[in-house]
Design a protein around this motif. Sequence first.
Motif, PDB file in Angstrom:
ATOM      1  N   ARG A  20      -2.968   4.978  -3.336  1.00 45.15           N
ATOM      2  CA  ARG A  20      -4.311   5.216  -2.807  1.00 45.15           C
ATOM      3  C   ARG A  20      -5.398   4.638  -3.701  1.00 45.15           C
ATOM      4  O   ARG A  20      -6.561   4.589  -3.325  1.00 45.15           O
ATOM      5  N   GLY A  21      -5.025   4.254  -4.884  1.00 43.42           N
ATOM      6  CA  GLY A  21      -6.005   3.780  -5.849  1.00 43.42           C
ATOM      7  C   GLY A  21      -5.598   4.247  -7.234  1.00 43.42           C
ATOM      8  O   GLY A  21      -4.581   4.923  -7.406  1.00 43.42           O
TER       9      GLY A  21
ATOM     10  N   SER B 280      -7.342  -3.147  -0.816  1.00 40.69           N
ATOM     11  CA  SER B 280      -8.435  -2.362  -1.374  1.00 40.69           C
ATOM     12  C   SER B 280      -9.784  -2.897  -0.897  1.00 40.69           C
ATOM     13  O   SER B 280     -10.681  -2.136  -0.524  1.00 40.69           O
TER      14      SER B 280
ATOM     15  N   ARG C 215     -11.289   8.055  -8.144  1.00 39.17           N
ATOM     16  CA  ARG C 215     -10.359   7.154  -7.455  1.00 39.17           C
ATOM     17  C   ARG C 215     -10.981   5.758  -7.487  1.00 39.17           C
ATOM     18  O   ARG C 215     -11.975   5.500  -6.820  1.00 39.17           O
TER      19      ARG C 215
ATOM     20  N   THR D 190       0.797  -1.228   0.000  1.00 39.18           N
ATOM     21  CA  THR D 190       0.000   0.000   0.000  1.00 39.18           C
ATOM     22  C   THR D 190       0.831   1.279   0.000  1.00 39.18           C
ATOM     23  O   THR D 190       0.275   2.370  -0.136  1.00 39.18           O
TER      24      THR D 190
ATOM     25  N   TYR E  28     -15.810   1.835  -5.594  1.00 43.46           N
ATOM     26  CA  TYR E  28     -15.442   0.461  -5.237  1.00 43.46           C
ATOM     27  C   TYR E  28     -16.200  -0.450  -6.189  1.00 43.46           C
ATOM     28  O   TYR E  28     -17.438  -0.435  -6.226  1.00 43.46           O
TER      29      TYR E  28
ATOM     30  N   GLU F  62     -10.283  -1.949   2.705  1.00 45.14           N
ATOM     31  CA  GLU F  62     -10.638  -0.539   2.840  1.00 45.14           C
ATOM     32  C   GLU F  62     -12.122  -0.333   2.575  1.00 45.14           C
ATOM     33  O   GLU F  62     -12.809   0.402   3.302  1.00 45.14           O
TER      34      GLU F  62
ATOM     35  N   THR G 187     -14.685   8.240  -4.990  1.00 46.40           N
ATOM     36  CA  THR G 187     -14.069   6.929  -4.858  1.00 46.40           C
ATOM     37  C   THR G 187     -15.083   5.872  -5.260  1.00 46.40           C
ATOM     38  O   THR G 187     -16.184   5.804  -4.703  1.00 46.40           O
TER      39      THR G 187
ATOM     40  N   ARG H  77     -11.137   1.760  -6.802  1.00 47.15           N
ATOM     41  CA  ARG H  77     -10.653   0.757  -5.858  1.00 47.15           C
ATOM     42  C   ARG H  77     -11.312  -0.579  -6.156  1.00 47.15           C
ATOM     43  O   ARG H  77     -12.514  -0.668  -6.411  1.00 47.15           O
ATOM     44  N   ASP H  78     -10.497  -1.636  -6.098  1.00 42.35           N
ATOM     45  CA  ASP H  78     -11.021  -2.982  -6.362  1.00 42.35           C
ATOM     46  C   ASP H  78     -11.804  -3.503  -5.162  1.00 42.35           C
ATOM     47  O   ASP H  78     -11.362  -3.385  -4.012  1.00 42.35           O
TER      48      ASP H  78
ATOM     49  N   ARG I 188      -2.211  -5.771  -2.769  1.00 39.01           N
ATOM     50  CA  ARG I 188      -2.846  -4.492  -3.059  1.00 39.01           C
ATOM     51  C   ARG I 188      -4.355  -4.673  -3.223  1.00 39.01           C
ATOM     52  O   ARG I 188      -5.137  -3.871  -2.700  1.00 39.01           O
ATOM     53  N   ILE I 189      -4.743  -5.723  -3.912  1.00 45.01           N
ATOM     54  CA  ILE I 189      -6.176  -5.982  -4.122  1.00 45.01           C
ATOM     55  C   ILE I 189      -6.855  -6.297  -2.794  1.00 45.01           C
ATOM     56  O   ILE I 189      -7.961  -5.826  -2.513  1.00 45.01           O
TER      57      ILE I 189
END
Length: 228
Positions: free
Chosen positions: A53-54, A184, A101, A49, A69, A187, A67, A103-104, A180-181
């Motif tokens: 941030r994305g 995400s 932004r 991370t 998702y 988060e 953002t 995110r996955d 990373r996934i």
Amino acid sequence: MAPAQGGMTRFYSLIAVAAIAGVGVIAYLMQNSKTVSIPANVVVTAADTAGFRGYLLGSDSAPVEVTEYADYQCPACQSFATVQMPSIEERLIRTGRVRLRYRDFPLDQIHRHTRVAAHSAACADEQGKYWPQHNSIYSWQPDWTTKSDAAGVFSDYAKANGLDVAKYDACMQAHTYAGRIQASLAEGEKVGVNSTPSFVIAGQLYRGTLPYDQLKHIVDSIAPQTAH
């Protein structure tokens, strides 16, 4: 009888050669297979991370950050990406009003290829081709979701998008961005996401697809557009 025996010997020799060749072909195909399985629930490290941030689209100075998702195999996410995003990008992102932004948020329980798709886009990002790969994956979602193994299809997209395929395939096989996934996903869960697509704008969670008009209304309420 000797000629007949010689013919049978040659016949069985040919069968043996064909069998050996067949084994060689199978071994070659297995060795060069693009089959990839990205692990879930991996331990997230600081390196996963750090500085990330994305996936960002738009100006750093945009007054509103949206953002998203999303899950690459989610039909509603595909609809947002292909139907709503062109207008959002043209009218809100390129004009400097919004930064997206991404995110996955992979829903592994119902979408078997979603994490591989997310990892494909992450590997494309290594070569500065995140958004072309992202768009290809969403645009062709009805095609690859029917495949038993989608990794090879994603590799074809990478080639079409101008990536160095050898580097891309190595990234996929190494599971470089599994952490990373996972980070995400964690988060998203922390802010209350439980379905896709979901959006967070100015601390407010919105579930479901946001049509352009609705998103513009939200943006206008946060940062009214000044007349020139």
